[in-house]
Scaffold this motif. Structure first.
Motif, mmCIF file in Angstrom:
data_model
loop_
_atom_site.group_PDB
_atom_site.id
_atom_site.type_symbol
_atom_site.label_atom_id
_atom_site.label_comp_id
_atom_site.label_asym_id
_atom_site.label_seq_id
_atom_site.Cartn_x
_atom_site.Cartn_y
_atom_site.Cartn_z
ATOM 1 N N ALA A 158 0.865 -1.182 0.000
ATOM 2 C CA ALA A 158 0.000 0.000 0.000
ATOM 3 C C ALA A 158 0.901 1.232 0.000
ATOM 4 C CB ALA A 158 -0.928 0.008 1.201
ATOM 5 N N LEU A 159 0.597 2.172 -0.884
ATOM 6 C CA LEU A 159 1.451 3.345 -1.070
ATOM 7 C C LEU A 159 0.590 4.601 -0.981
ATOM 8 C CD1 LEU A 159 4.256 4.536 -1.934
ATOM 9 C CD2 LEU A 159 3.492 4.250 -4.301
ATOM 10 N N GLU A 160 0.898 5.450 -0.022
ATOM 11 C CA GLU A 160 0.170 6.710 0.147
ATOM 12 C C GLU A 160 1.083 7.874 -0.207
ATOM 13 O OE1 GLU A 160 -2.727 8.474 3.545
ATOM 14 O OE2 GLU A 160 -0.625 8.277 4.146
ATOM 15 N N ARG A 170 9.274 13.789 2.120
ATOM 16 C CA ARG A 170 9.484 12.857 3.228
ATOM 17 C C ARG A 170 9.095 11.455 2.778
ATOM 18 N NH1 ARG A 170 6.529 15.254 6.513
ATOM 19 N NH2 ARG A 170 4.638 13.966 6.567
ATOM 20 N N PHE A 171 9.899 10.453 3.172
ATOM 21 C CA PHE A 171 9.579 9.056 2.898
ATOM 22 C C PHE A 171 9.675 8.266 4.195
ATOM 23 C CE2 PHE A 171 10.890 4.675 2.265
ATOM 24 C CZ PHE A 171 9.901 4.217 1.407
ATOM 25 N N GLU A 172 8.669 7.437 4.436
ATOM 26 C CA GLU A 172 8.718 6.531 5.569
ATOM 27 C C GLU A 172 8.026 5.239 5.177
ATOM 28 O OE1 GLU A 172 6.843 8.583 8.751
ATOM 29 O OE2 GLU A 172 4.833 8.475 7.902
ATOM 30 N N SER A 173 8.337 4.180 5.907
ATOM 31 C CA SER A 173 7.754 2.881 5.585
ATOM 32 C C SER A 173 7.374 2.154 6.862
ATOM 33 C CB SER A 173 8.728 2.033 4.763
ATOM 34 O OG SER A 173 9.867 1.684 5.535
ATOM 35 N N SER A 174 6.465 1.212 6.707
ATOM 36 C CA SER A 174 6.062 0.327 7.792
ATOM 37 C C SER A 174 5.850 -1.053 7.200
ATOM 38 C CB SER A 174 4.793 0.855 8.472
ATOM 39 O OG SER A 174 3.742 1.003 7.523
ATOM 40 N N LEU A 179 5.021 4.026 2.578
ATOM 41 C CA LEU A 179 4.920 2.709 1.955
ATOM 42 C C LEU A 179 4.686 1.658 3.022
ATOM 43 C CD1 LEU A 179 5.224 0.789 -0.508
ATOM 44 C CD2 LEU A 179 7.694 0.763 -0.047
ATOM 45 N N LEU A 180 3.546 0.978 2.927
ATOM 46 C CA LEU A 180 3.285 -0.182 3.780
ATOM 47 C C LEU A 180 3.748 -1.412 3.008
ATOM 48 C CD1 LEU A 180 2.104 -1.666 6.211
ATOM 49 C CD2 LEU A 180 -0.137 -1.562 5.101
ATOM 50 N N LYS A 181 4.868 -1.991 3.439
ATOM 51 C CA LYS A 181 5.510 -3.065 2.689
ATOM 52 C C LYS A 181 4.952 -4.416 3.119
ATOM 53 C CE LYS A 181 8.388 -4.269 -0.467
ATOM 54 N NZ LYS A 181 7.941 -3.986 -1.834
ATOM 55 N N ALA A 182 4.363 -5.130 2.156
ATOM 56 C CA ALA A 182 3.818 -6.456 2.433
ATOM 57 C C ALA A 182 4.421 -7.523 1.536
ATOM 58 C CB ALA A 182 2.298 -6.445 2.268
ATOM 59 N N LEU A 230 9.461 -11.310 -6.941
ATOM 60 C CA LEU A 230 8.084 -10.881 -7.197
ATOM 61 C C LEU A 230 7.985 -9.452 -7.731
ATOM 62 C CD1 LEU A 230 6.449 -12.423 -3.994
ATOM 63 C CD2 LEU A 230 6.336 -13.320 -6.336
ATOM 64 N N GLY A 231 9.101 -8.758 -7.837
ATOM 65 C CA GLY A 231 9.097 -7.416 -8.408
ATOM 66 C C GLY A 231 8.453 -6.366 -7.528
ATOM 67 N N GLY A 232 8.406 -6.592 -6.225
ATOM 68 C CA GLY A 232 7.718 -5.667 -5.339
ATOM 69 C C GLY A 232 8.271 -4.255 -5.364
ATOM 70 N N GLY A 233 9.587 -4.118 -5.278
ATOM 71 C CA GLY A 233 10.198 -2.790 -5.307
ATOM 72 C C GLY A 233 9.986 -2.091 -6.641
ATOM 73 N N SER A 234 10.052 -2.862 -7.722
ATOM 74 C CA SER A 234 9.820 -2.293 -9.050
ATOM 75 C C SER A 234 8.390 -1.780 -9.175
ATOM 76 C CB SER A 234 10.084 -3.351 -10.129
ATOM 77 O OG SER A 234 11.438 -3.760 -10.122
ATOM 78 N N ALA A 235 7.439 -2.530 -8.627
ATOM 79 C CA ALA A 235 6.038 -2.099 -8.651
ATOM 80 C C ALA A 235 5.859 -0.805 -7.866
ATOM 81 C CB ALA A 235 5.144 -3.194 -8.088
ATOM 82 N N ASP A 236 6.506 -0.710 -6.703
ATOM 83 C CA ASP A 236 6.404 0.510 -5.898
ATOM 84 C C ASP A 236 6.872 1.727 -6.699
ATOM 85 O OD1 ASP A 236 5.536 -1.052 -3.767
ATOM 86 O OD2 ASP A 236 7.554 -1.249 -2.922
ATOM 87 N N ALA A 237 7.981 1.581 -7.407
ATOM 88 C CA ALA A 237 8.511 2.687 -8.206
ATOM 89 C C ALA A 237 7.552 3.069 -9.323
ATOM 90 C CB ALA A 237 9.875 2.302 -8.782
ATOM 91 N N ALA A 238 7.038 2.069 -10.044
ATOM 92 C CA ALA A 238 6.147 2.335 -11.170
ATOM 93 C C ALA A 238 4.850 2.986 -10.702
ATOM 94 C CB ALA A 238 5.847 1.041 -11.913
ATOM 95 N N PHE A 239 4.298 2.499 -9.595
ATOM 96 C CA PHE A 239 3.052 3.077 -9.084
ATOM 97 C C PHE A 239 3.275 4.493 -8.560
ATOM 98 C CE2 PHE A 239 1.343 -1.013 -9.739
ATOM 99 C CZ PHE A 239 -0.034 -0.973 -9.574
ATOM 100 N N THR A 240 4.474 4.796 -8.087
ATOM 101 C CA THR A 240 4.788 6.167 -7.695
ATOM 102 C C THR A 240 4.734 7.092 -8.906
ATOM 103 O OG1 THR A 240 6.204 5.410 -5.871
ATOM 104 C CG2 THR A 240 6.514 7.671 -6.634
#
Length: 269
Positions: A38-40, A48-52, A85-88, A95-105
């Motif tokens: 989940a990305l807000e 600012r960037f933070e993650s949980s 970023l709520l990392k799940a 699984l390309g999770g980090g790549s997806a985060d970048a693209a969705f940003t």
């Protein structure tokens, strides 16, 4: 704005040659799946960037979401934003999770600030952030080639099939995965193999990383074998590992299986 960057699986993965730039050319079918982060992204007084959720190794200033913002900010007058970023999706899991985060940003920033970036332009930005990133702009099943950032439409229909993802908690770096690879042309064309019924994929649709990594990590082939024993019509490692997946015709009951691992189940669309 809140978006949900999803993972992908590789259906077949052939490493065909090493490039002059140090990367490798590959062929694979990338298929989006429902496991997601989940990305807000909200306007803020300062960037600012933070993650949980799952811990993200390394300095947060190098996170791909932040890099995506800075990449666009070089060419557009973007106000500061707060990114959470709520990392799940597991990291280093194929699984390309980090790549997806970048693209969705990239996609979210284009919408929030009315940049009206075309799909092609967003893909060009995504390619600068990582080989898998551009896939997640359109986020649909595609035959991928080059570094994994060039695409052709492919008719792979898995709608209604059930997917099980099993992550054993092993982190496999890209460097480690490629260390055991000897690039070669595949014996059979992957696009042609994927046009066969899924029941026939088991004998021809392969992930080249499995050969070396399965000998290093015996747990991985054991999980793949168990997926087949539980009724999967096709099972494979995704990407450079360590997640294994099985595709089932019906939702399996795995309540007594893989209890020590992270498991995600869902229907493919």
């Amino acid at each position: 704005m809140v978006v949900f960057p999803n993972a992908k699986i590789n259906i077949g993965l052939n490493i065909v040659e090493k490039r002059s730039d140090g990367f490798h050319n590959l062929t694979s079918c990338f298929y989006p799946v429902g496991w997601c982060d989940a990305l807000e992204i909200l306007p803020a007084s300062a960037i600012r960037f933070e993650s949980s959720g799952l811990p993200i190794p390394g300095d947060s200033t190098h996170n791909l979401c932040l890099k995506a913002y800075k990449l666009l900010a070089q060419e557009y007058s973007l106000p500061p934003v707060s990114i959470h970023l709520l990392k799940a999706v597991p990291i280093g899991a194929g699984l390309g999770g980090g790549s997806a985060d970048a693209a969705f940003t990239i996609k979210a920033l284009s919408e929030i600030f009315s940049l009206n970036l075309s799909v092609a332009t967003q893909q060009d930005y995504a390619r600068k952030l990582g080989s898998d990133c551009a896939f997640f702009i359109e986020n649909k099943p595609n035959f991928c080639f080059g570094k994994g950032d060039e695409f052709e439409q492919i008719d792979v229909r898995l709608t209604g099939m059930h997917l099980v993802l099993v992550h054993p908690g092993i982190h496999i770096s890209t460097a480690e995965a490629y260390a055991g690879i000897r690039p070669k042309q595949p014996a059979h064309d992957l696009q042609e193999l994927l046009q066969q019924p899924i029941d026939q994929w088991r004998t021809g649709v392969v992930n080249d990383f499995e050969e070396a990594l399965f000998s290093t990590y015996p747990l991985l082939p054991a999980i793949k074998t168990e997926l087949y024993q539980q009724g999967a019509v096709y099972a494979s490692m995704s990407g450079s590992g360590s997640t294994l997946y099985g595709i089932f015709r019906e939702a399996p009951n795995l309540s007594n299986n893989f209890v020590d691992f992270t498991v995600w189940q869902g229907e493919l669309t």
